[in-house]
Design a protein around this motif. Sequence first.
Motif, PDB file in Angstrom:
ATOM      1  N   SER A 253      68.457 -61.983  -1.046  1.00 48.88           N
ATOM      2  CA  SER A 253      68.947 -61.594  -2.367  1.00 48.88           C
ATOM      3  C   SER A 253      69.856 -62.657  -2.927  1.00 48.88           C
ATOM      4  O   SER A 253      69.833 -62.949  -4.118  1.00 48.88           O
ATOM      5  CB  SER A 253      69.719 -60.282  -2.301  1.00 48.88           C
ATOM      6  OG  SER A 253      68.961 -59.300  -1.739  1.00 48.88           O
ATOM      7  N   ILE A 254      70.681 -63.222  -2.059  1.00 47.43           N
ATOM      8  CA  ILE A 254      71.596 -64.252  -2.536  1.00 47.43           C
ATOM      9  C   ILE A 254      70.831 -65.463  -3.035  1.00 47.43           C
ATOM     10  O   ILE A 254      71.092 -65.993  -4.122  1.00 47.43           O
ATOM     11  CB  ILE A 254      72.565 -64.680  -1.416  1.00 47.43           C
ATOM     12  CG1 ILE A 254      73.155 -63.463  -0.743  1.00 47.43           C
ATOM     13  CG2 ILE A 254      73.610 -65.595  -1.957  1.00 47.43           C
ATOM     14  CD1 ILE A 254      73.838 -62.534  -1.682  1.00 47.43           C
ATOM     15  N   LEU A 293      82.910 -68.082  -9.412  1.00 45.17           N
ATOM     16  CA  LEU A 293      83.622 -66.894  -8.918  1.00 45.17           C
ATOM     17  C   LEU A 293      82.785 -65.646  -9.081  1.00 45.17           C
ATOM     18  O   LEU A 293      82.680 -64.814  -8.174  1.00 45.17           O
ATOM     19  CB  LEU A 293      84.943 -66.759  -9.667  1.00 45.17           C
ATOM     20  CG  LEU A 293      85.973 -65.865  -9.004  1.00 45.17           C
ATOM     21  CD1 LEU A 293      86.282 -66.414  -7.633  1.00 45.17           C
ATOM     22  CD2 LEU A 293      87.216 -65.811  -9.846  1.00 45.17           C
ATOM     23  N   THR A 294      82.156 -65.502 -10.264  1.00 44.46           N
ATOM     24  CA  THR A 294      81.351 -64.301 -10.515  1.00 44.46           C
ATOM     25  C   THR A 294      80.195 -64.202  -9.535  1.00 44.46           C
ATOM     26  O   THR A 294      79.956 -63.147  -8.934  1.00 44.46           O
ATOM     27  CB  THR A 294      80.771 -64.329 -11.937  1.00 44.46           C
ATOM     28  OG1 THR A 294      81.762 -64.747 -12.843  1.00 44.46           O
ATOM     29  CG2 THR A 294      80.263 -62.972 -12.328  1.00 44.46           C
ATOM     30  N   VAL A 295      79.467 -65.302  -9.365  1.00 50.53           N
ATOM     31  CA  VAL A 295      78.299 -65.250  -8.492  1.00 50.53           C
ATOM     32  C   VAL A 295      78.724 -65.020  -7.050  1.00 50.53           C
ATOM     33  O   VAL A 295      78.072 -64.265  -6.320  1.00 50.53           O
ATOM     34  CB  VAL A 295      77.459 -66.540  -8.625  1.00 50.53           C
ATOM     35  CG1 VAL A 295      76.311 -66.528  -7.652  1.00 50.53           C
ATOM     36  CG2 VAL A 295      76.928 -66.681 -10.020  1.00 50.53           C
ATOM     37  N   CYS A 296      79.829 -65.628  -6.626  1.00 50.80           N
ATOM     38  CA  CYS A 296      80.282 -65.423  -5.250  1.00 50.80           C
ATOM     39  C   CYS A 296      80.678 -63.972  -5.024  1.00 50.80           C
ATOM     40  O   CYS A 296      80.334 -63.377  -3.991  1.00 50.80           O
ATOM     41  CB  CYS A 296      81.460 -66.334  -4.931  1.00 50.80           C
ATOM     42  SG  CYS A 296      80.988 -68.052  -4.815  1.00 50.80           S
ATOM     43  N   THR A 297      81.407 -63.396  -5.991  1.00 49.34           N
ATOM     44  CA  THR A 297      81.783 -61.993  -5.842  1.00 49.34           C
ATOM     45  C   THR A 297      80.561 -61.106  -5.837  1.00 49.34           C
ATOM     46  O   THR A 297      80.442 -60.160  -5.044  1.00 49.34           O
ATOM     47  CB  THR A 297      82.708 -61.565  -6.994  1.00 49.34           C
ATOM     48  OG1 THR A 297      83.611 -62.616  -7.252  1.00 49.34           O
ATOM     49  CG2 THR A 297      83.459 -60.314  -6.650  1.00 49.34           C
ATOM     50  N   LEU A 298      79.596 -61.400  -6.717  1.00 46.76           N
ATOM     51  CA  LEU A 298      78.352 -60.643  -6.750  1.00 46.76           C
ATOM     52  C   LEU A 298      77.642 -60.729  -5.408  1.00 46.76           C
ATOM     53  O   LEU A 298      77.162 -59.724  -4.878  1.00 46.76           O
ATOM     54  CB  LEU A 298      77.456 -61.218  -7.862  1.00 46.76           C
ATOM     55  CG  LEU A 298      76.128 -60.521  -8.086  1.00 46.76           C
ATOM     56  CD1 LEU A 298      76.364 -59.160  -8.661  1.00 46.76           C
ATOM     57  CD2 LEU A 298      75.262 -61.347  -9.024  1.00 46.76           C
TER      58      LEU A 298
ATOM     59  N   ILE B 115      77.379 -66.164   2.934  1.00 45.20           N
ATOM     60  CA  ILE B 115      77.152 -65.144   1.923  1.00 45.20           C
ATOM     61  C   ILE B 115      76.995 -65.781   0.549  1.00 45.20           C
ATOM     62  O   ILE B 115      76.141 -65.388  -0.236  1.00 45.20           O
ATOM     63  CB  ILE B 115      78.311 -64.125   1.923  1.00 45.20           C
ATOM     64  CG1 ILE B 115      78.269 -63.319   3.209  1.00 45.20           C
ATOM     65  CG2 ILE B 115      78.216 -63.214   0.736  1.00 45.20           C
ATOM     66  CD1 ILE B 115      79.373 -62.309   3.301  1.00 45.20           C
ATOM     67  N   ILE B 116      77.852 -66.765   0.262  1.00 42.60           N
ATOM     68  CA  ILE B 116      77.732 -67.359  -1.071  1.00 42.60           C
ATOM     69  C   ILE B 116      76.636 -68.424  -1.050  1.00 42.60           C
ATOM     70  O   ILE B 116      76.438 -69.098  -0.055  1.00 42.60           O
ATOM     71  CB  ILE B 116      79.063 -67.948  -1.552  1.00 42.60           C
ATOM     72  CG1 ILE B 116      79.723 -68.764  -0.461  1.00 42.60           C
ATOM     73  CG2 ILE B 116      79.974 -66.862  -1.971  1.00 42.60           C
ATOM     74  CD1 ILE B 116      81.135 -69.135  -0.832  1.00 42.60           C
TER      75      ILE B 116
END
Lengths: 316, 268
Positions: A253-254, A293-298, B115-116
Motif C-alpha cells: 500500500s505504501i 509529512l502528510t504522506v509519511c503520516t498517511l 513504513i515511509i
Amino acid sequence: MKRGGKMVRTYGLYLVLILCISFFLPRFLPGSPLSVLDEATASQNMEAFPDTFREYYAPEKPEAVQFLLYLKHLLSGDLGYSLTGKRKVADMIGESLGYSLLLAGLAMTVSTCIGVWYGMRAGLKEGSSPVRLFPLILLQAVPVFLLAESLRLLFSYRLSWFPSRGAYSVGMHPSSEGFLLDVLYHMVLPLTVMILSEIPGIAVFTYNSTVRIKKQQFVRMAVYLNLTQNIIEKKYFFRNILPEILGKLSIQSISCVAGTMFVEAVFAYPGIGMLLRTATANRDYPLMQGILLTVCTLALVINAIFEFLIQQISRR
Amino acid sequence: MKKIWSRLSAVQRICAGICIFYFLAAAFGPIFSPFPPDDFSSPALLPPGRVHLLGTDEMGHDIFSMVLSGFRYTMLFSLTAALGSVSLGTVLAFASLYFPRIGRGINHLATVFLIIPDILLILFVAAFAAPTCTNTILSMIFFSWPRVFRIARSRLSACFSSNKVAYTMLIGGNMWDVIRKLWHDGYPVIGTLFMMQASRAVTYETTLAFFGLGDPLLKTWGRLIRSALNYENFFYDNTWCWYLLPAMICVVVYVAVLSVLVFDEGKV
C-alpha cells in the motif's frame, strides 16, 4: 488490551521519529536553505525567500526553539505557505488528498483481488515453475512513470480513447450533470496504470506463499482424504497465507501511494503527485515538506490499520 | 566459479550472462562510442542512420553514445549504492543481534524507514541538497539500508539460534568467532540482497531523473528517458522509437534480470 497499549506506544514513537526526520532532514542537507552545516550560504539564500518563509521556519532562533515552534505549528494544522501556490500548504494538500486516496484505494483493492486470485491459481497448478511469472516480473521492472507515459501515448494520443490529463473535463464542476461519469472516464487510464504496476508484487508474493504451503504435509493429507478442491483452497491455503498477504499488502500500500504520486504527476491528475511535481520543479520547500509529512503520516496510519487487522486475524 | 555456474539453471545462466554483458559494456563501452556523449554539434533530430546509429536528440547529441555512457553510470550507481546499503544493513543487523539492547532501537528506526516510502525521502533529499552524484548515492544508501537490515536480521537470527553459534558464545568466543560461524550460512543472502539493492538503485535514479533532480550533467539513462519524454513532439511523431525505447529497454532489462535472479529466494 496490553497488546493494544504496546502498539499505541510503538506507533507514537514512530510518529515522533517521523517528525524528527521531517524536521532535521532539511537542516542537515548540504546546500539546503535551512542548513545548519553551512550557515553562511544558508543565510545568504534565505534572503531570497519571502517573509512568510522566514517567519515559519525562524532560522535565527536556536534549534530547540525551532523544533517547538514546528510542533506548535503542526498542532494547529499550519504547514506553512507555499512559495508557488501563494496559499496555505495545508489547504493545497487538503484539496488534493481526496483524489490521491481515491486513486490509490481503488487501485489497491482491485489489484489485490486480481493479484491474490492469480497468484493462488498459478501456485496451485501442478508442476508450477517460476517461468509462468516472467511476464509479471518484466512488468514490475518497468518504472511506473514510464508505464504511465507509454499507456498515455498509446491510448490518449494515438488511439484517442481516453483523456490525457486531469480528473474532469475543463469547465465541469461537482454540481454539473455528468460529473461523476466524467471523473470515472478520466480515472480509467491512471487507474489501469496503477493496477498494472501493483499486481505483479502481490501476485508473485501470493504464488511464493502458496507454493510454500503446498509442500506442507497437512495439504497432502487433505488431498488423500479426498476433500474437494474448493474446500482445500479456502480452508488450507487461504486462511494460512492470509496473515502473510496482509503483511505484504501493508508494504505494498505504501509503495502504491508513492506510485500513485508518480502516475498523477504524469497524467496531471489533481492529487498530491501533481503537487509534488510542481513543488520539486520550482523548489517549493514548504510544500515539499508538507507533502512529505502528510504522506509519511498517511503511511503510518495505513501500516497501523494493517497491523491491527493482522493481529485480529492471527488471534483466531 | 565453475561450481557456481554449474549450479545455476538455464534461466539463471541467461540472466547472469546479461549482467556480465552490462558490466563489460560499462567497462569497455565508451571505447566504441562514435562521439563523446557531451558533444552536441551534430544536426538535431536525425533518424537512425549510418553515422548516428540511434539518431540524434533535439540538441544534437548522438543517442547511441549517450546510451553507451549510460551503462557506466548505471553500473556506478547500482554497484556503489548496493555495496553501501548492503554493508551498512548487514553490519547493523549483526550488531543488533549481538548487542540486543541497542538492537531494539535500531529495529524501531529501521521499521520507521520501512513504513515511509523511501523514494519520497530520496526525492526530498535530492530536491533540498546540492544536486551532485555523491549526494544521490549517499541518500540512496542512507534510505535503503533498512530493507537490507530487515531481511539480513531475520536470516541471521535463525543462524544465531543454531547450535554451533550458541556453543561458540557459550565457550566465550568473541565477536569474530561468531562472525566466522555465521558467514558460512549467511553469505548467500548477502548476494541476493546485493542484487536486489542494485536493481532498486537503478529504479531510484530513473525516478529522480524523471523529476528533474539529480546531477543534470551526467548522461544517465534516466536523464535520457526524461529528455525523450520532454521532447515536444513526443506524442505526435515516431521519434520515441529510437529516442525513448533504447534507454527504456536497457533499464527494464537490467531491473528484470536482477529481479529474476533474486526471485528464487522468494523475496521479490
